[in-house]
Scaffold this active site. Sequence first.
Site, mmCIF file in Angstrom:
data_model
loop_
_atom_site.group_PDB
_atom_site.id
_atom_site.type_symbol
_atom_site.label_atom_id
_atom_site.label_comp_id
_atom_site.label_asym_id
_atom_site.label_seq_id
_atom_site.Cartn_x
_atom_site.Cartn_y
_atom_site.Cartn_z
ATOM 1 N N HIS A 1 -12.901 -4.185 -2.655
ATOM 2 C CA HIS A 1 -11.613 -4.230 -1.948
ATOM 3 C C HIS A 1 -11.695 -3.557 -0.566
ATOM 4 O O HIS A 1 -11.499 -4.206 0.450
ATOM 5 C CB HIS A 1 -10.548 -3.573 -2.845
ATOM 6 N N GLU B 1 -26.364 12.426 11.112
ATOM 7 C CA GLU B 1 -25.539 13.215 12.044
ATOM 8 C C GLU B 1 -24.039 12.933 11.913
ATOM 9 O O GLU B 1 -23.195 13.829 11.993
ATOM 10 C CB GLU B 1 -26.014 12.955 13.483
ATOM 11 N N HIS C 1 -10.122 -3.118 4.983
ATOM 12 C CA HIS C 1 -10.847 -4.087 4.162
ATOM 13 C C HIS C 1 -12.226 -4.333 4.783
ATOM 14 O O HIS C 1 -12.769 -5.423 4.666
ATOM 15 C CB HIS C 1 -10.071 -5.403 4.077
ATOM 16 N N HIS D 1 -5.896 2.207 5.611
ATOM 17 C CA HIS D 1 -6.530 1.390 4.572
ATOM 18 C C HIS D 1 -7.269 0.254 5.268
ATOM 19 O O HIS D 1 -6.658 -0.493 6.032
ATOM 20 C CB HIS D 1 -5.442 0.844 3.637
ATOM 21 N N CYS E 1 0.826 -1.219 0.000
ATOM 22 C CA CYS E 1 0.000 0.000 0.000
ATOM 23 C C CYS E 1 0.859 1.268 0.000
ATOM 24 O O CYS E 1 0.311 2.378 -0.056
ATOM 25 C CB CYS E 1 -0.915 0.038 1.226
HETATM 26 C C1 LIG Z 1 -5.395 -10.195 2.140
HETATM 27 S S1 LIG Z 1 -4.064 -9.677 1.152
HETATM 28 C C2 LIG Z 1 -4.373 -7.960 0.949
HETATM 29 C C3 LIG Z 1 -3.299 -7.216 0.203
HETATM 30 O O1 LIG Z 1 -3.200 -7.683 -1.102
HETATM 31 C C4 LIG Z 1 -3.594 -5.733 0.177
HETATM 32 O O2 LIG Z 1 -4.889 -5.496 -0.382
HETATM 33 C C5 LIG Z 1 -3.519 -5.066 1.496
HETATM 34 O O3 LIG Z 1 -4.391 -4.321 1.879
HETATM 35 C C6 LIG Z 1 -2.378 -5.244 2.406
HETATM 36 O O4 LIG Z 1 -1.157 -5.250 1.736
HETATM 37 P P1 LIG Z 1 0.203 -5.414 2.541
HETATM 38 O O5 LIG Z 1 1.261 -5.456 1.515
HETATM 39 O O6 LIG Z 1 0.095 -6.690 3.350
HETATM 40 O O7 LIG Z 1 0.294 -4.229 3.470
HETATM 41 ZN ZN LIG Z 2 -5.935 -3.776 0.501
#
Ligand SMILES: CSC[C@@H](O)[C@@H](O)C(=O)COP(=O)(O)O
Ligand SMILES: [Zn+2]
Length: 262
Positions: A223, A156, A126, A124, A106
Site C-alpha cells: 500500500h 548518511e 503511495h 501518507h 485516511c
Molecule cells: C487510489 S485509491 C487510494 C485510497 O483508497 C487510499 O488508499 C488513499 O490513500 C487515499 O484516500 P482518500 O480517501 O482519497 O484520501
Molecule cells: Zn492509501
Amino acid sequence: MDAETGEITLPSSQDSNRAATNADALVISTDLDHPANRISELCRLFYTLGWVTGTGGGVSIRYGPHIYLAPSGVQKERMQPLDMFVMDYATRQYLRRPPVLKPSACTPLFLAAFTRRNAGCCIHTHSQWAVLVTLICGAGLQNPQKKGVFEIKEIEQIKGISRGGSGSDEIAEGGRKLGNLGFHDTMRIPIIDNTAHEEDLRETLEKAIEEWPETCAVLVKRHGVYVWGKDVAQAKTQAESLDYLFQLAVEMHKLGLKWVHE
Ligand SMILES: CSC[C@@H](O)[C@@H](O)C(=O)COP(=O)(O)O
Ligand SMILES: [Zn+2]
C-alpha cells in the site's frame, strides 16, 4: 458576485461555484504557510514524486485547535484551499465541510499520529519504493527472521530521521539534531498488513505506534507509508529521507547487498 442576491461565488478545482460561507474564513489566507494553502502546495509537489498519484495518498495538518484534511477520492494535485475540510480537534466535529465532497478515508490514521505522537503533520504516500520495501521485507528476502519490520543502518540519510517523530530542536556539535538517529544507529520502521478499506487500518496502525515508540512512520504492506513529524517541515523532510532510504534499499536488494550488517 451575483447581481440580484449579492452573493459572492468562490472558484474551486473540485467543487462547482457556490456561495461563500463564514466557515470559508478558516481556509482563506494570504499566508502561504496556512495549512489550507500548504496542503494544496504539498500535494502538487508530492504528485511529481509519484506519492499521491491516481487520488491515492494525502496530507493532514494540525493547526492550533483545528485539523485540516483533504477530500477523499479527488485528484490530490489539483486541490485548492476551498476544498479543505476543517475539524475541531477536541470534539472531532467538522467546522467546515465542502459540499458534495467526503473527508479523506485516511482521517482516522492521521488522527492516530496527532493523538498518539502529538504530531503536527502526517503524510501518507503511495510511493512505489515504500510498496517494494514492504514486498521485499514481507517475503523475508533480506532477513527471514524479521518480516514485520524494515531496518537499515550506516547510510548518511538516516540522520534525517528523528527518534519518535517529534525530535528535539537542540543541535549537537557538528550540526546534527540531538533528537535524530546517528549514522551507526539502526532505523526500524514497522510494517502492518493492508486492509480492504483505509479506515480499517486504524487499529493496527495505533498498535504499531504504541509498540514502536522510536518510529516516525508505519509502512503498510502492498500500500504505502504513513510518516509524521512535530510540524510540516519535519514530516516533509522525514518523508523525503524515508523515501530516499526505501529507494536505496530496493536498489541494494537488486544488487544483492544487505541493508543491515550484523
Ligand atoms: C487510489 S485509491 C487510494 C485510497 O483508497 C487510499 O488508499 C488513499 O490513500 C487515499 O484516500 P482518500 O480517501 O482519497 O484520501
Ligand atoms: Zn492509501
